[in-house]
Design an enzyme around this catalytic site. Structure first.
Site, PDB file in Angstrom:
ATOM      1  N   GLU A   1      19.097  58.483 -10.499  1.00 25.03           N
ATOM      2  CA  GLU A   1      17.761  57.902 -10.345  1.00 25.03           C
ATOM      3  C   GLU A   1      17.892  56.386 -10.303  1.00 25.03           C
ATOM      4  OE1 GLU A   1      16.962  61.928 -11.191  1.00 25.03           O
ATOM      5  OE2 GLU A   1      18.139  60.549 -12.394  1.00 25.03           O
ATOM      6  N   SER A   2      18.195  55.849  -9.131  1.00 29.26           N
ATOM      7  CA  SER A   2      18.231  54.413  -8.853  1.00 29.26           C
ATOM      8  C   SER A   2      19.558  53.748  -9.205  1.00 29.26           C
ATOM      9  CB  SER A   2      17.027  53.710  -9.481  1.00 29.26           C
ATOM     10  OG  SER A   2      15.824  54.254  -8.960  1.00 29.26           O
TER      11      SER A   2
ATOM     12  N   SER B   1      19.484  56.390  -1.783  1.00 34.86           N
ATOM     13  CA  SER B   1      19.722  55.232  -2.642  1.00 34.86           C
ATOM     14  C   SER B   1      20.926  54.467  -2.129  1.00 34.86           C
ATOM     15  CB  SER B   1      19.980  55.659  -4.093  1.00 34.86           C
ATOM     16  OG  SER B   1      18.816  56.149  -4.710  1.00 34.86           O
TER      17      SER B   1
ATOM     18  N   HIS C   1      15.865  52.083  -2.536  1.00 37.95           N
ATOM     19  CA  HIS C   1      15.651  53.468  -2.957  1.00 37.95           C
ATOM     20  C   HIS C   1      14.447  54.016  -2.206  1.00 37.95           C
ATOM     21  CE1 HIS C   1      18.620  52.879  -6.098  1.00 37.95           C
ATOM     22  NE2 HIS C   1      18.036  51.715  -6.323  1.00 37.95           N
TER      23      HIS C   1
ATOM     24  N   CYS D   1      13.919  55.625 -11.628  1.00 39.96           N
ATOM     25  CA  CYS D   1      12.678  56.174 -11.093  1.00 39.96           C
ATOM     26  C   CYS D   1      12.403  57.545 -11.705  1.00 39.96           C
ATOM     27  CB  CYS D   1      12.760  56.258  -9.572  1.00 39.96           C
ATOM     28  SG  CYS D   1      14.171  57.227  -8.978  1.00 39.96           S
TER      29      CYS D   1
END
Length: 429
Positions: free
Chosen positions: A99-100, A261, A274, A114
């Site tokens: 996530e990011s 990403s 992203h 995120c």
């Protein structure tokens, strides 16, 4: 002699906000949940910390870069994300996350995540890691756009006021701001700075440029859907992302079934992108700390790549850095490092135009919207209110923008503040 320092409350508050961290299998199971992916929360939570040596003889030259990967992995498990890959150069390490992203300099950490990640659960572990390599907190920054699906967030991210309370648990002198319309997309910002001066640190140039885009063009999103026949490098090339900074070292990843990403390194700077491409919640973020004299052409390239119907642009830097940026004279649309007229020529109009002048740094906040959004029926138009966002119509309709202070121990300096120092400190100093 060393400058006097105010000690941060580190030792007595190192208890994590979360329970036992989840396993990798639990993280993947949660992240791959189909309902979560359909309404995925693209806007990232961004936590940035600058450090200084506690005692100059104790801090190694590598600083945070000397920290073992296993320690970062444990810290990220508290956030509910994991490391996908890492690239680095002589200046920094860039971690691509599930996530990011995370960026690690010797004395600076930038963590952005995120989805329903619990980023602030990592704060005590970050402080513990920094202390282990002889570093103490100097400046703290936290920001995020309003959530689209705030009801899906986990504590302490269910509201900005809860996030502020969590941050104030660990940091003194915190000030929290909401920039932009409360009944529309806006930007939440928190800053805590240490009350001391370190001359060799304060002269550093520091600029962060960010674009947060919604209502993305469906055709432009095609490269960000997983295709086993295509590599992530091909996705970066097909979208035009690989041309943003020619020659940059790029680490990219296309998620299955969709999502993208990337981290890019250019000398001592980074840029990161992203993308949440699904039409129900399309969102893309672009951020860089690479210092340019003018960010206009870069902004246009980003807009041409994603073709959003609406976007937030922020440009924040210390006064010395901002004074070096180009400025077109003789027009009210001129900003340091930005020719807003050229952005308007991309068929946008201004919704918000806000300038905040702090003691040592400036923040430019722009929100632009397509002139004819009805011509783009396939673009999503979502707005997720949280507890700080009243229902539409509750704010004076004659007010173009608002800036609200939450739980702050200070106030927003005005443009005409007489005692404002023209310092050369980095942001937050």
């Amino acid at each position: 002699a060393e400058s006097p320092r105010t000690e941060w409350p580190m030792d007595k508050k190192l208890k994590p906000l979360a329970n036992t961290p989840p396993s990798t299998a639990e993280i993947l199971r949660e992240n791959n949940n189909s309902s979560n992916m359909h309404n995925f929360e693209g806007p990232e939570k961004v936590f940035e910390v600058w450090f200084v040596p506690e005692k100059r003889s104790e801090a190694t030259k590598m600083g945070l870069r000397a920290v073992k990967r296993s320690k970062w992995e444990y810290m990220l498990s508290l956030v509910k994300c994991q490391i996908i890959s890492v690239v680095g150069n002589e200046s920094l390490d860039a971690y691509l996350l599930s996530e990011s992203s995370m960026f690690v300099y010797p004395r600076q950490l930038v963590l952005k995540t995120c989805g329903t990640t619990t980023l602030l659960n990592a704060v005590p572990e970050v402080l513990k890691i920094a202390k282990s390599v002889g570093l103490a907190v100097e400046d703290v920054f936290y920001n995020r756009q309003n959530f689209f699906f705030p009801d899906k967030q986990l504590h302490p991210h269910r509201s900005f006021s809860d996030e502020v309370k969590a941050l104030d648990t660990y940091f003194k002198y915190g000030a929290a701001y909401i920039v932009g319309k409360l009944n529309g997309n806006h930007w939440n910002f928190y800053n805590a700075e240490k009350k001391h001066s370190v001359p060799e640190v304060n002269i550093e140039e520091d600029v962060t440029f960010e674009m947060l885009m919604t209502g993305l063009d469906a055709k432009s999103m095609r490269p960000f859907y997983y295709d086993p026949k295509l590599s992530s490098k091909q996705a970066s090339k097909a979208s035009g992302i690989d041309g943003f900074f020619p020659g940059a070292e790029i680490d990219d990843h296309v998620f299955e079934p969709y999502g993208y990403s990337m981290n890019g390194l250019v000398k001592d700077g980074y840029f990161t992108i992203h993308v949440t491409p699904q039409n129900s919640c399309s969102f893309a973020s672009f951020e860089t700390n690479i210092i340019l004299q003018d960010y206009t052409e870069l902004a246009i390239r980003v807009l041409q790549c994603f073709k959003p119907s609406q976007f937030i642009l922020t440009l924040m830097g210390n006064r010395t850095s901002m004074q070096k940026l180009n400025r077109v004279s003789g027009t009210r649309y001129s900003k340091p490092g930005l020719d807003v007229r050229k952005l308007l020529n991309q068929d946008f109009h201004i919704e918000d135009d806000i300038l905040l002048k702090f003691e040592h740094y400036d923040l430019i906040f722009l929100q632009l919207m397509k002139n004819h959004p009805e011509n783009h029926p396939k673009r999503n138009n979502i707005f997720g209110a949280d507890e700080t966002s009243p229902q539409r119509g509750n704010i004076d309709p004659n007010s173009e923008a608002s800036t609200q202070l939450l739980g702050s121990k200070s106030t927003v300096p005005g443009d005409n503040r007489d005692d404002r120092k023209e310092g050369s400190k980095k942001k937050g100093q």
